[in-house]
Scaffold this motif. Structure first.
Motif, PDB file in Angstrom:
ATOM      1  N   VAL C 159      35.014  27.544  11.271  1.00 45.19           N
ATOM      2  CA  VAL C 159      33.690  27.558  10.631  1.00 45.19           C
ATOM      3  C   VAL C 159      32.838  26.480  11.296  1.00 45.19           C
ATOM      4  CG1 VAL C 159      34.516  28.408   8.399  1.00 45.19           C
ATOM      5  CG2 VAL C 159      34.459  25.929   8.841  1.00 45.19           C
ATOM      6  N   ASP C 160      31.528  26.568  11.082  1.00 43.86           N
ATOM      7  CA  ASP C 160      30.654  25.539  11.637  1.00 43.86           C
ATOM      8  C   ASP C 160      30.832  24.228  10.885  1.00 43.86           C
ATOM      9  OD1 ASP C 160      29.639  27.161  13.592  1.00 43.86           O
ATOM     10  OD2 ASP C 160      27.919  27.821  12.399  1.00 43.86           O
ATOM     11  N   TRP C 161      31.011  24.372   9.590  1.00 43.06           N
ATOM     12  CA  TRP C 161      31.201  23.164   8.772  1.00 43.06           C
ATOM     13  C   TRP C 161      31.843  23.545   7.450  1.00 43.06           C
ATOM     14  CZ3 TRP C 161      25.866  23.993  10.326  1.00 43.06           C
ATOM     15  CH2 TRP C 161      25.143  24.804   9.449  1.00 43.06           C
ATOM     16  N   MET C 162      32.482  22.583   6.832  1.00 43.61           N
ATOM     17  CA  MET C 162      32.976  22.776   5.477  1.00 43.61           C
ATOM     18  C   MET C 162      31.808  22.625   4.508  1.00 43.61           C
ATOM     19  SD  MET C 162      36.450  20.471   5.728  1.00 43.61           S
ATOM     20  CE  MET C 162      37.006  20.943   4.085  1.00 43.61           C
ATOM     21  N   GLU C 163      31.923  23.297   3.397  1.00 43.13           N
ATOM     22  CA  GLU C 163      30.835  23.236   2.407  1.00 43.13           C
ATOM     23  C   GLU C 163      30.985  21.986   1.526  1.00 43.13           C
ATOM     24  OE1 GLU C 163      28.226  25.237   2.239  1.00 43.13           O
ATOM     25  OE2 GLU C 163      28.990  26.348   3.974  1.00 43.13           O
ATOM     26  N   PRO C 164      29.865  21.511   0.960  1.00 40.36           N
ATOM     27  CA  PRO C 164      29.952  20.408   0.005  1.00 40.36           C
ATOM     28  C   PRO C 164      30.943  20.754  -1.107  1.00 40.36           C
ATOM     29  CG  PRO C 164      27.668  20.822   0.553  1.00 40.36           C
ATOM     30  CD  PRO C 164      28.477  21.897   1.225  1.00 40.36           C
ATOM     31  N   GLY C 165      31.828  19.837  -1.423  1.00 45.53           N
ATOM     32  CA  GLY C 165      32.813  20.065  -2.470  1.00 45.53           C
ATOM     33  C   GLY C 165      34.093  20.717  -1.983  1.00 45.53           C
ATOM     34  N   GLU C 166      34.104  21.167  -0.735  1.00 46.40           N
ATOM     35  CA  GLU C 166      35.305  21.836  -0.216  1.00 46.40           C
ATOM     36  C   GLU C 166      36.384  20.800   0.125  1.00 46.40           C
ATOM     37  OE1 GLU C 166      34.374  24.509   2.985  1.00 46.40           O
ATOM     38  OE2 GLU C 166      36.492  25.040   3.323  1.00 46.40           O
ATOM     39  N   LYS C 167      37.611  21.104  -0.315  1.00 44.73           N
ATOM     40  CA  LYS C 167      38.702  20.130  -0.228  1.00 44.73           C
ATOM     41  C   LYS C 167      39.549  20.298   1.025  1.00 44.73           C
ATOM     42  CE  LYS C 167      39.512  20.128  -5.153  1.00 44.73           C
ATOM     43  NZ  LYS C 167      40.315  20.715  -6.223  1.00 44.73           N
ATOM     44  N   ILE C 168      40.039  19.191   1.529  1.00 42.58           N
ATOM     45  CA  ILE C 168      41.081  19.187   2.555  1.00 42.58           C
ATOM     46  C   ILE C 168      42.387  18.785   1.869  1.00 42.58           C
ATOM     47  CG2 ILE C 168      41.888  18.075   4.685  1.00 42.58           C
ATOM     48  CD1 ILE C 168      38.842  17.520   5.247  1.00 42.58           C
ATOM     49  N   ARG C 196      30.178  17.779   8.249  1.00 42.52           N
ATOM     50  CA  ARG C 196      29.021  17.397   7.440  1.00 42.52           C
ATOM     51  C   ARG C 196      27.850  16.948   8.308  1.00 42.52           C
ATOM     52  NH1 ARG C 196      27.503  11.654   5.514  1.00 42.52           N
ATOM     53  NH2 ARG C 196      25.908  12.059   3.934  1.00 42.52           N
ATOM     54  N   ALA C 197      28.130  16.195   9.386  1.00 42.94           N
ATOM     55  CA  ALA C 197      27.029  15.748  10.245  1.00 42.94           C
ATOM     56  C   ALA C 197      26.326  16.951  10.878  1.00 42.94           C
ATOM     57  CB  ALA C 197      27.556  14.797  11.319  1.00 42.94           C
ATOM     58  N   ALA C 198      27.107  17.940  11.289  1.00 45.98           N
ATOM     59  CA  ALA C 198      26.516  19.149  11.890  1.00 45.98           C
ATOM     60  C   ALA C 198      25.636  19.886  10.879  1.00 45.98           C
ATOM     61  CB  ALA C 198      27.624  20.068  12.393  1.00 45.98           C
ATOM     62  N   MET C 199      26.142  20.008   9.666  1.00 44.44           N
ATOM     63  CA  MET C 199      25.378  20.688   8.615  1.00 44.44           C
ATOM     64  C   MET C 199      24.085  19.935   8.314  1.00 44.44           C
ATOM     65  SD  MET C 199      26.721  21.710   4.785  1.00 44.44           S
ATOM     66  CE  MET C 199      25.571  22.337   3.526  1.00 44.44           C
ATOM     67  N   ARG C 200      24.197  18.612   8.292  1.00 43.07           N
ATOM     68  CA  ARG C 200      23.045  17.768   8.003  1.00 43.07           C
ATOM     69  C   ARG C 200      21.982  17.889   9.103  1.00 43.07           C
ATOM     70  NH1 ARG C 200      21.326  12.337   8.538  1.00 43.07           N
ATOM     71  NH2 ARG C 200      20.580  11.481   6.561  1.00 43.07           N
ATOM     72  N   LYS C 201      22.430  17.965  10.352  1.00 44.96           N
ATOM     73  CA  LYS C 201      21.455  18.109  11.441  1.00 44.96           C
ATOM     74  C   LYS C 201      20.682  19.416  11.282  1.00 44.96           C
ATOM     75  CE  LYS C 201      24.463  15.505  14.428  1.00 44.96           C
ATOM     76  NZ  LYS C 201      25.624  15.649  15.332  1.00 44.96           N
ATOM     77  N   GLN C 202      21.387  20.444  10.819  1.00 45.62           N
ATOM     78  CA  GLN C 202      20.726  21.739  10.710  1.00 45.62           C
ATOM     79  C   GLN C 202      19.916  21.885   9.427  1.00 45.62           C
ATOM     80  OE1 GLN C 202      22.840  24.789  12.540  1.00 45.62           O
ATOM     81  NE2 GLN C 202      21.947  26.441  11.335  1.00 45.62           N
ATOM     82  N   LYS C 203      20.420  21.366   8.332  1.00 40.65           N
ATOM     83  CA  LYS C 203      19.792  21.631   7.022  1.00 40.65           C
ATOM     84  C   LYS C 203      19.078  20.419   6.423  1.00 40.65           C
ATOM     85  CE  LYS C 203      22.577  25.544   5.874  1.00 40.65           C
ATOM     86  NZ  LYS C 203      23.036  26.409   4.779  1.00 40.65           N
ATOM     87  N   GLY C 204      19.227  19.273   7.026  1.00 37.55           N
ATOM     88  CA  GLY C 204      18.659  18.066   6.418  1.00 37.55           C
ATOM     89  C   GLY C 204      19.625  17.475   5.406  1.00 37.55           C
ATOM     90  N   GLY C 205      19.374  16.234   5.015  1.00 39.15           N
ATOM     91  CA  GLY C 205      20.281  15.556   4.087  1.00 39.15           C
ATOM     92  C   GLY C 205      20.156  16.082   2.671  1.00 39.15           C
ATOM     93  N   TRP C 206      21.222  15.968   1.912  1.00 40.95           N
ATOM     94  CA  TRP C 206      21.207  16.326   0.495  1.00 40.95           C
ATOM     95  C   TRP C 206      21.816  15.177  -0.294  1.00 40.95           C
ATOM     96  CZ3 TRP C 206      24.331  18.412   4.262  1.00 40.95           C
ATOM     97  CH2 TRP C 206      25.716  18.215   4.132  1.00 40.95           C
ATOM     98  N   ASP C 207      21.631  15.202  -1.591  1.00 36.53           N
ATOM     99  CA  ASP C 207      22.153  14.128  -2.439  1.00 36.53           C
ATOM    100  C   ASP C 207      23.652  14.335  -2.653  1.00 36.53           C
ATOM    101  OD1 ASP C 207      22.958  12.441  -4.442  1.00 36.53           O
ATOM    102  OD2 ASP C 207      21.249  12.828  -5.744  1.00 36.53           O
ATOM    103  N   PRO C 208      24.478  13.526  -2.047  1.00 37.63           N
ATOM    104  CA  PRO C 208      25.928  13.757  -2.103  1.00 37.63           C
ATOM    105  C   PRO C 208      26.486  13.689  -3.518  1.00 37.63           C
ATOM    106  CG  PRO C 208      25.385  12.059  -0.477  1.00 37.63           C
ATOM    107  CD  PRO C 208      24.151  12.333  -1.262  1.00 37.63           C
ATOM    108  N   MET C 209      25.889  12.848  -4.347  1.00 40.40           N
ATOM    109  CA  MET C 209      26.440  12.677  -5.688  1.00 40.40           C
ATOM    110  C   MET C 209      26.135  13.887  -6.568  1.00 40.40           C
ATOM    111  SD  MET C 209      28.331  10.088  -5.706  1.00 40.40           S
ATOM    112  CE  MET C 209      28.739   9.719  -3.993  1.00 40.40           C
ATOM    113  N   ARG C 210      25.074  14.596  -6.254  1.00 39.65           N
ATOM    114  CA  ARG C 210      24.696  15.752  -7.058  1.00 39.65           C
ATOM    115  C   ARG C 210      25.268  17.050  -6.463  1.00 39.65           C
ATOM    116  NH1 ARG C 210      20.491  19.002  -7.447  1.00 39.65           N
ATOM    117  NH2 ARG C 210      19.564  18.114  -5.563  1.00 39.65           N
ATOM    118  N   VAL C 211      25.182  17.160  -5.146  1.00 40.98           N
ATOM    119  CA  VAL C 211      25.545  18.416  -4.472  1.00 40.98           C
ATOM    120  C   VAL C 211      26.988  18.404  -3.977  1.00 40.98           C
ATOM    121  CG1 VAL C 211      24.938  19.946  -2.550  1.00 40.98           C
ATOM    122  CG2 VAL C 211      23.126  18.715  -3.793  1.00 40.98           C
ATOM    123  N   GLY C 212      27.497  17.235  -3.692  1.00 44.86           N
ATOM    124  CA  GLY C 212      28.879  17.142  -3.226  1.00 44.86           C
ATOM    125  C   GLY C 212      29.007  16.959  -1.736  1.00 44.86           C
TER     126      GLY C 212
END
Lengths: 308, 308, 308, 308
Positions: C159-168, C196-212
């Motif tokens: 995948v391009d990136w793991m989703e917020p909240g997705e566990k390893i 996460r850095a890749a996702m952030r470059k593409q989508k912009g930052g999100w609030d980690p505490m709210r979105v995960g």
């Protein structure tokens, strides 16, 4: 005029002069309670010529022996760099630790502790790394507007300035009142001039902790208590430095801030108000000062005004 | 009440209303020159009850859509950490970029430029990376003490607050004067309430540049000029946002700061003064404000006072 | 791959995996002790092509949902303003709270507490308003140089990136080792890429505490302990957010920093090292990082390097 | 070893030694171009014992004559204040103007100007109030990893330290190479020890601009050029202070940063690397340093490492 108090006497004073509980056990404003609407209205009636005088030094951005951590002043944007923008503008930024020895500031009642307590018995632990939960500077949010009275000690003593370490005793305050035809009353903002600002302008700053500062001896504390002043201000730090009392480095700070709940204005510049007082022949005026509303803050830089 | 000005008209206004040279070619104080000693003395005579009201928001330390670079407030020393010291104390530190949209501040005349010029024709390049050499905020060092007048537009319009983007036109100012039984005069500090602070308290902050702010349409500029006000203040930023004029994002900023030399107070909280005005039945009072003396600064955070 | 631990299990892990006392009761370096001279020398021998890759984001000066208190970057002097000086120069200033969610930083072992204790049993009260007396970031003053190993989970999962909240989970680490032909060993700096850095470059930052944020489940803690890693780094914050365990918001932080004494690198940018690893066909390299020597600091911004 | 250059000679050197255009007209990395992958790989092969040594002073938070604007280090949260929170933590904040004389930092190529130009002919105006658009410190984002060479002048001269104002001439560099059995080569990071850090530890800081610093005479510039070093570092500021040349206060700064495009490391602490070099009998090592990625920055605080 020999020193007549012992260190033990001074410590005893803190109990004797205590205003804890005077305005209720939850009170955080202390002697500001002396300033009533009536007092403010009367202060406004003192205005005659309309002349306004600043009692503040400029924010101290230059390192100096009395300014080891200067105010940081930087630009967010300079004029020349905004030409391409829709609305060209300039803007800046500053950072300040307000308790510095070269900045005019007001001490909140949470600024010093005695036996781990601040004014009205609140514990020192109420001031944590997120700031002060009690007696923060925002208790002054509606400003400090009252009668201002200047007692000008160098004028009394016919000197340009008092020397570092030179003491002011209660009889000096009495003598200044008499000579300067003014009487300190309940709710007043009392400003005691030592000439330190004048000396500093001429000689440059010095390290107050090593070299000393002129100021009030602890023996003045009962006098301040009896007169029921609301606020005390000085062109030094109110306390004479060194204090002369073992184990009590700044007894006037403790006696005013902790015991009596009197806010302090440190490092004012009282030279212009001294000149205006002499020219106009009166040592009383309307005093107006509005600390910044820094919730949980222990101080605010201020620019107090005397309006004649 | 249709919009009757074009963008070109607005740009023309800046020339027509210019006060450049009015107080000499070296003047850096602009419309503050309208505030004379007589004006200040008369302002003091307005004080009746002695009630003092703050017109400021607390320093905004919490990030919000209208506060992307919040005030940094940190402790130099907490109470619990000073127990072993000779004089236990607490102290703090703050850093501020005063032009933020959530802080009550005064704009210096060097804050915005039109055609690369600030008030009185000084060049934008006078504001470099070491600050402003002309028209810095320290021109207000003896404070701004004058008659304050509140024009309360939501009260006039019988709403809780004006909506973002909603315009105030000159006829609104006239109507408010009439309804609120007050007339704006030479040297006054004019405070225009939009209710933005009230809306913000209820709904939280929003991004003013994206969502808009209520405020004065550029059509009010001739009115302000004619009345010879000294200072303009608002609970938003005086300008309606968006301005509605192509190529002139903040015409009231340009018309006041650059053309007329009128200092602006942005982001005041006028809710308490509105309440006091209604209760006391008068929209005029003594206004007292003392910006910090930040030499070369482009602004100062302030806590303006209305004394009734 | 269902969740098999309870909150109670997770809390129990902190005791089971504890390294307290392992390197003596006064030790403040924790798992850095696994990095010996031999380990460093071996790490240097991994260098083949000499290519150097940064694992850091640029300092984040722009406000964003994951950057509510951005780095302040201002100029002390711009180029154009120095022309008259004997040696024209430019200089700047920055201010940073390094633990921000958009800055690549290393957490000192004093950064989080469990039952009021940090690593090796030092009390939380050792970190006062003057900083950390124990386990401050200056324990890393000679740098962290060791073998670096990348486990690239998005590559594993195609995948391009793991989703917020997705566990390893531990089996993911095992699978990544196998697929990426590398084995994590004692003293390694383990870098876990979530994308996460890749996702952030593409989508912009999100609030980690709210979105995960994607990251390691607490079930990975025994795996980390067994492998005796020295340092753990991630392009998110190592912990999956939310953690899924009641009352334990960041169990990987507690398990590594507090229990095992493993320093953490938060908010790295592992995209370039992922690309280099794929291109060069190896997921191990020399790792070199030198935190700033901030005595009593709880963190340092860093720019870690992978040298292939 | 008399001074043989005139001020005019020195100014002429800047032209003679210029690397402008050498790596293309758009180049912003200057002599960093000498560091190839091969050079880095060879540097790694220098590692034998695996010992790592820091070349940095701690961040200087204490005011001193050589540190008038100290690093501000404050806490965002202390340990004791987080007990009630879901995840108790501590965090801090620091602010730094990296070019200070008591902090180990790297100068970006935009830091000084000669005839209004920086390296490769970029104009000084490229550094505005929003930072440097050319030659900012982020050109070093993948780190500076190369062979490091120490030339230890006090060891050569058999003194504890060189005195403020004492010059290093090219023949000293030659003699140090010979005595210390090392030769400076293309792409090296050259570290010249003066003993200033050692003197400072013993005597405290002094004002470098008033009292002076030991360092390289401008006559060393051709030597540096010929050897094609990539970076120059020093425990003082590379330049001897005062320079001895009228109108050229810091000729080594100009000759390296502006003419040759050589980044400078100022105020390193080379005492530990000197001791290690003597103990291990070699003055070469792997050098690894990763400046923070401060886009538009003119410098970064650094903690350079020598790995033996």
């Amino acid at each position: 005029m020999a020193q007549t108090l012992t260190s033990s006497d001074v410590k005893g004073l803190f109990d004797k002069l205590s205003n804890w509980g005077r305005w209720g056990k939850d009170d955080q404003r202390g002697a500001l309670n002396y300033i009533t609407n009536q007092k403010r209205a009367a202060a406004a009636r003192l205005v005659q010529t309309g002349e306004s005088v600043s009692l503040a030094l400029p924010l101290a951005t230059i390192p100096a022996p009395d300014n080891p951590t200067p105010v940081t002043h930087l630009m967010v944007q300079a004029g020349a760099d905004s030409r391409e923008q829709p609305l060209p503008y300039s803007g800046d930024y500053f950072a300040i630790a307000p308790h510095g020895m070269a900045n005019t500031h007001i001490d909140a009642l949470c600024h010093v502790f005695w036996n781990n307590k601040m004014y009205n018995g609140f514990d020192a632990s109420e001031v944590g790394s997120q700031g002060a939960k009690k007696c923060a500077i925002d208790v002054t949010r509606t400003g400090i507007v009252s009668r201002g009275v200047l007692l000008d000690i160098p004028r009394l003593k016919k000197v340009d300035w008092m020397e570092p370490g030179e003491k002011i005793l209660p009889e000096d305050l009495d003598a200044a009142e008499k000579a300067q035809k003014v009487r300190v009353e309940e709710g007043d903002v009392l400003l005691v001039r030592t000439g330190r600002a004048a000396m500093r302008k001429q000689k440059g700053g010095w390290d107050p902790m090593r070299v000393g500062l002129p100021g009030l001896d602890a023996a003045c504390l009962p006098w301040l208590h009896e007169r029921r002043i609301a606020v005390l201000g000085c062109d030094a730090v109110s306390d004479v430095v060194p204090s002369g009392y073992d184990g009590v480095p700044l007894p006037v700070h403790v006696g005013t801030l902790v015991a009596m709940g009197i806010h302090l204005i440190d490092n004012a510049d009282l030279d212009a108000v001294s000149a205006a007082s002499q020219r106009l022949g009166r040592n009383e005026f309307m005093f107006s000062m509005a600390p910044l509303i820094l919730e949980r803050g222990t101080a605010s830089p201020v620019n107090p005004l005397a309006i004649f």
